[in-house]
Design a protein around this motif. Structure first.
Motif, PDB file in Angstrom:
ATOM      1  N   PRO A   1     -57.191 136.122  -7.539  1.00 57.52           N
ATOM      2  CA  PRO A   1     -56.264 134.632  -7.477  1.00 57.52           C
ATOM      3  C   PRO A   1     -55.101 135.051  -8.175  1.00 57.52           C
ATOM      4  CG  PRO A   1     -57.688 136.406  -9.939  1.00 57.52           C
ATOM      5  CD  PRO A   1     -57.691 136.729  -8.535  1.00 57.52           C
ATOM      6  N   ASP A   2     -54.416 133.634  -8.973  1.00 59.32           N
ATOM      7  CA  ASP A   2     -52.793 134.181  -8.196  1.00 59.32           C
ATOM      8  C   ASP A   2     -52.388 135.151  -9.140  1.00 59.32           C
ATOM      9  OD1 ASP A   2     -52.523 131.644  -6.659  1.00 59.32           O
ATOM     10  OD2 ASP A   2     -52.638 130.203  -8.337  1.00 59.32           O
ATOM     11  N   SER A   3     -53.295 135.452 -10.727  1.00 60.05           N
ATOM     12  CA  SER A   3     -52.728 136.086 -11.955  1.00 60.05           C
ATOM     13  C   SER A   3     -52.625 137.378 -11.007  1.00 60.05           C
ATOM     14  CB  SER A   3     -53.690 136.042 -13.029  1.00 60.05           C
ATOM     15  OG  SER A   3     -55.136 136.632 -12.818  1.00 60.05           O
ATOM     16  N   GLU A   4     -52.970 137.688 -10.263  1.00 61.08           N
ATOM     17  CA  GLU A   4     -53.239 139.109  -9.659  1.00 61.08           C
ATOM     18  C   GLU A   4     -52.152 138.705  -8.443  1.00 61.08           C
ATOM     19  OE1 GLU A   4     -57.048 140.546  -8.814  1.00 61.08           O
ATOM     20  OE2 GLU A   4     -57.890 139.550 -10.661  1.00 61.08           O
ATOM     21  N   ARG A   5     -52.148 138.703  -7.977  1.00 57.46           N
ATOM     22  CA  ARG A   5     -50.852 138.475  -6.548  1.00 57.46           C
ATOM     23  C   ARG A   5     -49.578 138.955  -7.271  1.00 57.46           C
ATOM     24  NH1 ARG A   5     -52.509 132.620  -4.345  1.00 57.46           N
ATOM     25  NH2 ARG A   5     -54.330 133.075  -2.379  1.00 57.46           N
ATOM     26  N   PRO A   6     -48.516 139.500  -6.774  1.00 56.21           N
ATOM     27  CA  PRO A   6     -47.507 139.934  -7.178  1.00 56.21           C
ATOM     28  C   PRO A   6     -46.583 138.997  -6.948  1.00 56.21           C
ATOM     29  CG  PRO A   6     -48.466 141.273  -5.717  1.00 56.21           C
ATOM     30  CD  PRO A   6     -49.306 140.042  -5.115  1.00 56.21           C
ATOM     31  N   THR A   7     -45.933 139.861  -8.081  1.00 61.50           N
ATOM     32  CA  THR A   7     -44.875 138.291  -8.321  1.00 61.50           C
ATOM     33  C   THR A   7     -43.314 139.014  -9.101  1.00 61.50           C
ATOM     34  OG1 THR A   7     -44.882 138.625 -11.239  1.00 61.50           O
ATOM     35  CG2 THR A   7     -45.959 137.031 -10.460  1.00 61.50           C
ATOM     36  N   LEU A   8     -42.078 137.999  -8.866  1.00 67.03           N
ATOM     37  CA  LEU A   8     -40.776 138.500  -9.024  1.00 67.03           C
ATOM     38  C   LEU A   8     -40.984 139.363 -10.112  1.00 67.03           C
ATOM     39  CD1 LEU A   8     -38.187 135.237  -9.399  1.00 67.03           C
ATOM     40  CD2 LEU A   8     -39.058 136.769  -6.968  1.00 67.03           C
ATOM     41  N   LYS A   9     -41.690 139.495 -11.103  1.00 68.92           N
ATOM     42  CA  LYS A   9     -41.918 140.593 -12.788  1.00 68.92           C
ATOM     43  C   LYS A   9     -41.392 141.803 -11.803  1.00 68.92           C
ATOM     44  CE  LYS A   9     -43.872 140.462 -16.437  1.00 68.92           C
ATOM     45  NZ  LYS A   9     -43.826 140.206 -18.294  1.00 68.92           N
ATOM     46  N   THR A  10     -42.979 141.758 -10.841  1.00 70.24           N
ATOM     47  CA  THR A  10     -44.139 142.511 -10.330  1.00 70.24           C
ATOM     48  C   THR A  10     -42.643 143.712  -9.240  1.00 70.24           C
ATOM     49  OG1 THR A  10     -45.650 141.846 -10.487  1.00 70.24           O
ATOM     50  CG2 THR A  10     -45.744 143.892  -9.003  1.00 70.24           C
TER      51      THR A  10
END
Length: 349
Positions: free
Chosen positions: A9-18
């Motif tokens: 799900p989107d919540s587990e995808r890497p983000t800029l914060k990651t």
């Protein structure tokens, strides 16, 4: 049968914060580095891109467009008549390579000989399906460029125009190329020169013709420019026309040819007329991928660095998207040397 891994799900995808946590940088710095911002150092950009690739980061395009109005897409508009074997394929590769690791992705939009070249440009601008456009085969007064400039749409061109309009471009100096070719042919003792130019509607044809005629006149040698064919006329048509030309009483002994395909067709036409390159005539051509010496080592080659062009154009269109001054994204690549084959084995006059 191997089970497919579930899509997280989107919540587990890497983000800029990651990525920021991985690199120890601020989220804003990471964001600007991925956009190739000019105020971010190259070392920082490299760290961020490597981390993004390692973590499998991909921006959420729907979210990005809603939040910023951007697509993170750059459209490369190309004619299907272009020299795919040599020039166009290298241009696509080099632009894609330059965009790798940035926020942008490349989409190639072809148009066909019976299609208005304005169609793909108008589609991109009106649908806002890309943030910027790269196009080639520019004309002296190019309606595509005028259309995008009037609408303030970011673009960069492979080739210049004569519109008096400042815009980002990368161009190969075809005037210098033609002058260099004529000097090389004259140095080899050639006195009847012939130019097979690009289509005259394209801007660089005028540059090549001007350089060729001026330099030939300067050296006092006979010269002629093809009017019935051009370098994009197709291999069969060029081969037939050059066979007739070589069989005539005024056969040229030094040729300048505007494309790789046309160079091969010219040599083939000469061979059908029993004319041997390096003995009866010399030929100069330019190429993006080293190939012509494998075809005939006697061809005199001028290298056109399309990798450099693609990398520059990728940076120029990103700069245009960021609304930087167009003059900062202009470059004219001037050739200074040829790559000769073996010494000509000319017949004694």
């Amino acid at each position: 049968m191997t089970d497919l891994l579930p899509i997280p799900p989107d919540s587990e995808r890497p983000t800029l914060k990651t990525i920021a946590a991985e690199t120890g940088l601020a989220i804003a710095t990471v964001s600007r580095a991925l956009k190739n911002a000019s105020d971010i150092g190259e070392e920082t950009k490299r760290r961020v891109r490597e981390a993004a690739e390692r973590l499998g980061y991909r921006p959420n395009r729907a979210g990005v467009r809603l939040r910023t109005g951007k697509t993170n897409v750059i459209a490369l508009v190309l004619s299907t008549e272009a020299d795919v074997m040599n020039h166009t394929s290298q241009l696509i590769y080099s632009i894609a390579a330059a965009l790798r690791g940035t926020a942008y992705h490349l989409v190639v939009m072809p148009y066909f000989p019976d299609q208005d070249p304005m169609d793909p440009v108008r589609y991109v601008v009106e649908t806002e399906s890309a943030d910027g456009v790269i196009l080639n085969q520019t004309r002296p007064d190019d309606p595509r460029i005028r259309y995008m400039a009037l609408r303030g749409f970011p673009f960069a061109t492979h080739g210049r125009t004569d519109m008096g309009l400042a815009h980002p471009y990368f161009d190969f100096d075809n005037t210098a190329f033609a002058r260099l070719a004529v000097r090389e042919l004259v140095a080899r003792g050639r006195r009847r020169l012939f130019l097979l130019p690009p289509p005259k509607a394209q801007n660089y044809a005028g540059h090549m013709i001007a350089g060729f005629t001026a330099e030939a006149a300067l050296h006092g040698v006979a010269f002629d420019v093809a009017t019935d064919i051009h370098s994009d006329s197709g291999a069969t048509r060029i081969e037939d026309a050059m066979q007739r030309r070589f069989a005539g009483t005024d056969a040229p002994d030094g040729l300048l040819v505007g494309s790789t395909t046309a160079a091969m067709a010219t040599v083939s036409g000469g061979e059908r007329s029993t004319m041997r390159i390096g003995r009866d005539y010399d030929l100069v051509a330019k190429e993006a991928i080293r190939f012509l010496h494998r075809f005939r080592p006697e061809i005199i080659v001028v290298q056109e660095d399309v990798n450099r062009a693609g990398a520059f154009l990728a940076g120029a269109v990103m700069a245009a998207i960021e609304r930087r001054a167009p003059e900062l994204g202009q470059f004219l690549d001037t050739p200074t040397a040829v790559l000769p084959g073996p010494l000509s084995d000319r017949a004694t006059a």
